[in-house]
Design an enzyme around this catalytic site. Structure first.
Site, PDB file in Angstrom:
ATOM      1  N   GLU A 105       1.869 -12.078   5.107  1.00 45.80           N
ATOM      2  CA  GLU A 105       0.849 -11.440   5.925  1.00 45.80           C
ATOM      3  C   GLU A 105       1.281 -11.652   7.380  1.00 45.80           C
ATOM      4  OE1 GLU A 105      -1.581  -9.565   5.157  1.00 45.80           O
ATOM      5  OE2 GLU A 105      -2.410 -10.111   3.199  1.00 45.80           O
TER       6      GLU A 105
ATOM      7  N   HIS B 267       0.821  -1.216   0.000  1.00 42.07           N
ATOM      8  CA  HIS B 267       0.000   0.000   0.000  1.00 42.07           C
ATOM      9  C   HIS B 267       0.861   1.275   0.000  1.00 42.07           C
ATOM     10  CE1 HIS B 267      -2.997  -3.072   0.655  1.00 42.07           C
ATOM     11  NE2 HIS B 267      -2.337  -3.445   1.744  1.00 42.07           N
TER      12      HIS B 267
ATOM     13  N   HIS C 246       2.952  -7.341   4.273  1.00 42.56           N
ATOM     14  CA  HIS C 246       1.594  -6.894   4.537  1.00 42.56           C
ATOM     15  C   HIS C 246       1.178  -7.271   5.951  1.00 42.56           C
ATOM     16  CE1 HIS C 246       0.114  -5.776   0.413  1.00 42.56           C
ATOM     17  NE2 HIS C 246       1.215  -6.448   0.095  1.00 42.56           N
TER      18      HIS C 246
ATOM     19  N   GLU D 153      -1.935   0.048   8.025  1.00 41.45           N
ATOM     20  CA  GLU D 153      -1.071  -1.012   7.498  1.00 41.45           C
ATOM     21  C   GLU D 153       0.090  -0.444   6.700  1.00 41.45           C
ATOM     22  OE1 GLU D 153      -1.316  -4.882   4.458  1.00 41.45           O
ATOM     23  OE2 GLU D 153      -3.103  -3.672   4.863  1.00 41.45           O
TER      24      GLU D 153
END
Length: 279
Positions: A244, A75, A168, A113
């Site tokens: 993740e 992101h 992430h 995040e």
């Protein structure tokens, strides 16, 4: 007569003086003073005191590791303010398209995040560069837009990276869900997505697990998650995985994500997995 007596008296007197002087000259010298004795005392022993001969040991520096690694912090800071850009459809592999990027998730307290992934990525970069590895990031800071998933994949491809690691954190709505998982492209679309990517996924899983991070309780199996829908992995021609790190909606993991200490721990574990892979 008087003169003769005077002479005799004088001679006797001189003889007596001579006797007295001679006695004085033969008398023993006076004892030396304490100060004189101290000045003439022998010097103290110059034999060195016993010292420890145990050598000091220093931990040798770890050997340098060669290679090129691309880190992809998920992101970006300005994605949310630019929906028209990040919602544009781009190629995602396997004949599909997907939005350019997303805003990512956040903890219940609002820690985003994108900030977590950026902080971890720069810490991983520092660890790897200290070992002699060339590191590239898919974005230069945490204040931009995108880049799109296909552009992120191109960074690793163009660099001929030995490993690509996308960082992430998940956003499951179940607050009890926790633990990390590592995604890889499956079924593979090229040779790099086969055994090399699976080996990278396993070493990444083992690095995080060895550091004490729990395996995911809600995604994948044994910490691994084969995926066919992630554009960055589908479009990669280099060994690539997506980590993740856990669930940002889980209170314990959210606290770790938000703290510098927690970010350092995740970075150290991710770096350790990459180093094992490159060894």
């Amino acid at each position: 007569m008087r003169r003769s007596l005077a002479v005799v008296t004088c001679l006797l007197t001189l003889a007596g003086c001579a006797t007295s002087t001679a006695g004085s000259a033969s008398a023993p010298p006076p004892s030396p003073s304490i100060a004189t004795a101290q000045r003439t005392a022998p010097p103290p022993s110059t034999v060195p005191r016993s010292t420890s001969t145990t050598p000091r040991t220093t931990k040798p520096a770890p050997p340098p590791v060669s290679g090129v690694v691309v880190l992809d912090p998920g992101h970006n800071g300005d994605n949310a303010a630019n929906p028209d850009v990040i919602n544009e459809l781009v190629p995602a592999g396997r004949g599909r398209t997907k939005p350019c990027n997303t805003t990512g998730t956040a903890t219940g307290a609002g820690y985003p995040e994108h900030a977590f992934t950026w902080s971890v990525a720069v810490r991983v970069r520092a660890i790897l560069e200290a070992r002699g590895i060339e590191v590239r990031l898919t974005r230069p800071n945490d204040r931009g837009i995108g880049p799109c998933v296909n552009e992120r994949a191109a960074v690793g491809n163009d660099a001929a990276a030995d490993a690509v690691v996308s960082i992430h954190a998940d956003g499951s709505t179940n607050p009890a869900a926790h633990g990390f998982h590592v995604a890889y492209s499956s079924p593979p679309l090229n040779a790099a997505q086969g055994e090399p990517s699976l080996r990278l996924a396993r070493t990444m899983r083992d690095g995080l697990s060895s550091a004490g991070f729990p395996l995911s309780t809600y995604v994948g199996s044994h910490g691994l998650s084969p995926r066919d829908d992630l554009g960055g992995l589908n479009l990669s021609t280099r060994p690539a995985v997506l980590v993740e790190c856990g669930n940002m909606r889980n209170a314990a993991e959210a606290a770790a994500f938000s703290s510098p200490a927690g970010q350092r721990s995740y970075a150290a574990a991710i770096a350790a997995g990459i180093l094992v892979y490159l060894a």
